[in-house]
Design an enzyme around this catalytic site. Structure first.
Site, PDB file in Angstrom:
ATOM      1  N   ASN A  19     113.743  65.059  18.055  1.00  0.00           N
ATOM      2  CA  ASN A  19     114.620  66.068  18.927  1.00  0.00           C
ATOM      3  C   ASN A  19     114.395  65.344  20.656  1.00  0.00           C
ATOM      4  O   ASN A  19     114.522  64.507  21.282  1.00  0.00           O
ATOM      5  CB  ASN A  19     114.771  67.236  18.425  1.00  0.00           C
ATOM      6  CG  ASN A  19     113.803  67.753  18.267  1.00  0.00           C
ATOM      7  OD1 ASN A  19     113.518  67.439  17.882  1.00  0.00           O
ATOM      8  ND2 ASN A  19     113.642  69.161  19.135  1.00  0.00           N
ATOM      9  N   ASP A  20     114.018  66.699  21.193  1.00  0.00           N
ATOM     10  CA  ASP A  20     114.196  66.460  22.707  1.00  0.00           C
ATOM     11  C   ASP A  20     113.179  65.632  23.418  1.00  0.00           C
ATOM     12  O   ASP A  20     111.929  65.763  23.427  1.00  0.00           O
ATOM     13  CB  ASP A  20     113.841  68.338  23.358  1.00  0.00           C
ATOM     14  CG  ASP A  20     114.214  69.312  22.610  1.00  0.00           C
ATOM     15  OD1 ASP A  20     115.009  68.948  21.854  1.00  0.00           O
ATOM     16  OD2 ASP A  20     113.789  70.686  22.952  1.00  0.00           O
ATOM     17  N   ASP A 154     109.802  76.556  26.374  1.00  0.00           N
ATOM     18  CA  ASP A 154     110.149  74.841  26.973  1.00  0.00           C
ATOM     19  C   ASP A 154     109.866  74.840  28.701  1.00  0.00           C
ATOM     20  O   ASP A 154     110.873  74.594  29.171  1.00  0.00           O
ATOM     21  CB  ASP A 154     111.737  74.619  26.883  1.00  0.00           C
ATOM     22  CG  ASP A 154     111.824  74.502  25.207  1.00  0.00           C
ATOM     23  OD1 ASP A 154     110.880  73.891  24.715  1.00  0.00           O
ATOM     24  OD2 ASP A 154     113.017  74.829  24.615  1.00  0.00           O
ATOM     25  N   TRP A 290     118.739  64.053  24.652  1.00  0.00           N
ATOM     26  CA  TRP A 290     118.560  64.086  22.772  1.00  0.00           C
ATOM     27  C   TRP A 290     120.485  64.383  22.703  1.00  0.00           C
ATOM     28  O   TRP A 290     121.213  65.133  23.209  1.00  0.00           O
ATOM     29  CB  TRP A 290     118.059  64.927  21.877  1.00  0.00           C
ATOM     30  CG  TRP A 290     118.306  65.038  20.923  1.00  0.00           C
ATOM     31  CD1 TRP A 290     118.190  64.023  20.098  1.00  0.00           C
ATOM     32  CD2 TRP A 290     118.299  66.246  19.739  1.00  0.00           C
ATOM     33  NE1 TRP A 290     118.336  64.603  18.425  1.00  0.00           N
ATOM     34  CE2 TRP A 290     118.394  65.570  18.661  1.00  0.00           C
ATOM     35  CE3 TRP A 290     118.363  67.680  20.263  1.00  0.00           C
ATOM     36  CZ2 TRP A 290     118.538  66.808  17.399  1.00  0.00           C
ATOM     37  CZ3 TRP A 290     118.722  68.658  19.559  1.00  0.00           C
ATOM     38  CH2 TRP A 290     118.611  67.915  18.228  1.00  0.00           C
TER      39      TRP A 290
END
Ligand code: FRU
Length: 451
Positions: A19-20, A154, A290
């Site tokens: 993902n990210d 994050d 993404w």
């Protein structure tokens, strides 16, 4: 079920789930791109950081796993974060995750809550990552502190003059609404290791309970904020969470962020999530995103793809996006035949009534907007995280203001449409696209194939 074949020029994981994008950095002459990675399956699970390195943003070498759970505080995962260079070393900031309860049926997802702290790993060379040397830099919040004990994550770090700055996504309870709302916490540090809380950004009018993956940076003298608010659209037809962008003011002394305008989608295909930016070797601001895939590749080996790296510029108070020159220069060969065996760029001037059908993916212009429909080239039974997260099939841009030109990149089964040289971008993943191109009400169409 129809599946997706591996794109030629888009970044994908060698195997399993991605993902990210994380820790995107130009370091000692090479680009490093890390990514949220579950190495055991093509679905999300205990997060590791995968790692690839490139000299040109086109050819990537797989360097294996950089970060993996190794401490009590990150025993259940290394969530998203960022990288900086300091004294020649690479500093990786990430969110350390511990579950308060295990899920008896699957240890790779939480049984109850996630407990989040922020952590740092310093690598001497950007190639070796000693996972024994991780340190916690911002501990878990207690109830009623400035950040949320479970949902704070994050860290995006940058340096300006002599100060290191960090933005962190978090959530708080709005006392009037009695609801959770997203917020961004801003920290500073003089050494990149010891951090002090400075300020926060809230906006209760913004419909989202959690702001993920904040990124704050300057283009020229203008500050730009990107973030990924969760649950911001609840129409039952599209993913609820979306990446947004807006111009902001940022006071470097008080760390106050002021939102001067509404945030808008960074990409109108609504597949993009969790973008991350960095400076490339020419100091251009580059973003990579993404693209969410609701089901794995054709060979069932991998799931997850990123958009092309995009150069961001500002024109008339708006952010424009263009395909990074290193990718753009691959499309040097003019061709007359559309193919799916290579990446193709289609450039067209469009007008009201113009229509294209690229192997089942439809694009048309109506009322000065670009419309797309992937209904015939998509999977309808699959869901992103095995829950109710459905992906939409029909998309549109806001009204065009800056011309009528489209550059459409088709890379086996990823489509990116740059409208008016980056006034808007609309990108989609598709499944089971056919090898044909039809169009009407279009006079000039030129095609280029990647080298
Ligand atoms: C965004 C996100 C981040 C988190 C990571 C976990 O997609 O939820 O907030 O750090 O993914 O994989």
């Amino acid at each position: 079920m129809k599946y997706m074949t591996r794109p030629k020029l888009h970044f994908t994981p060698t195997k399993n789930w991605m993902n990210d994008p994380n820790g995107f950095i130009y370091y000692k002459g090479e680009y490093h791109l890390f990514y949220q990675h579950f190495p055991y399956d093509t679905k999300w699970g205990t997060m590791h950081w995968g790692h690839k390195v490139s000299k040109d943003l086109v050819h990537w070498e797989d360097k294996g796993i950089a970060l993996y759970p190794s401490k009590d505080f990150d025993r259940n995962g290394c969530f998203s974060g960022s990288a900086i260079e300091k004294d020649g070393k690479m500093y990786l900031y990430y969110t350390a995750i511990a579950y308060d309860q295990l899920n008896p049926d699957n240890i790779h997802v939480t049984g109850n809550k996630i407990i989040a702290s922020q952590a740092l790993l310093i690598s001497e060379d950007g190639i070796h990552f000693d996972n024994d040397q991780k340190q916690m830099i911002i501990p878990v919040f207690q109830e009623n502190q400035i950040g949320h004990p479970n949902n704070t994550r994050d860290p995006k770090v940058w340096k300006d003059k002599d100060t290191y700055y960090m933005v962190l996504g978090s959530q708080y309870e709005d006392q009037t609404l009695h609801e959770m709302r997203g917020e961004i916490l801003i920290y500073t540090s003089c050494d990149g290791i010891h951090w002090d809380y400075q300020n926060r950004l809230i906006n209760a009018n913004f419909d989202s309970n959690m702001w993920e993956c904040p990124d704050l940076f300057k283009i020229g003298e203008q500050y730009v904020l990107i973030m990924s608010p969760e649950n911001t659209i609840n129409d039952g037809m599209n993913y609820p969470s979306h990446a947004m962008i807006g111009l902001v003011d940022f006071d470097e002394n008080t760390c106050e962020i002021t939102m001067n305008e509404e945030m808008h989608f960074i990409d109108y295909g609504l597949d993009v999530y969790a973008p991350q930016t960095t400076l490339d070797k020419d100091h251009q601001r580059v973003v990579i995103n993404w693209l969410r895939m609701p089901c794995p590749s054709e060979d069932l080996e991998w799931n997850g793809v990123y958009t092309f790296p995009r150069v961001m510029t500002i024109k008339d108070h708006r952010v424009y996006f263009s395909v990074h020159q290193e990718i753009e220069k691959q499309f040097s060969q003019s061709v007359s035949q559309f193919t799916l065996t290579n990446a193709i760029k289609i450039s067209v001037d469009v007008k009201e009534g113009s229509r294209l059908n690229i192997g089942g993916y439809k694009i048309w212009i109506d009322d000065h907007k670009v419309y797309t429909d992937r209904q015939d080239v998509f999977v309808h039974e699959a869901k992103l995280f095995n829950n109710d997260t459905k992906a939409g099939t029909k998309f549109l841009t806001p009204p065009l203001q800056d011309g009528n030109h489209l550059d459409i990149y088709v890379d086996t089964q990823v489509i990116e449409i740059y409208v008016n040289h980056g006034e808007y971008v609309l990108s989609n993943v598709v499944y089971g696209m056919k090898e044909y191109l039809e169009y009407e009400n279009i006079e000039d169409l030129v095609m280029f194939e990647a080298k």
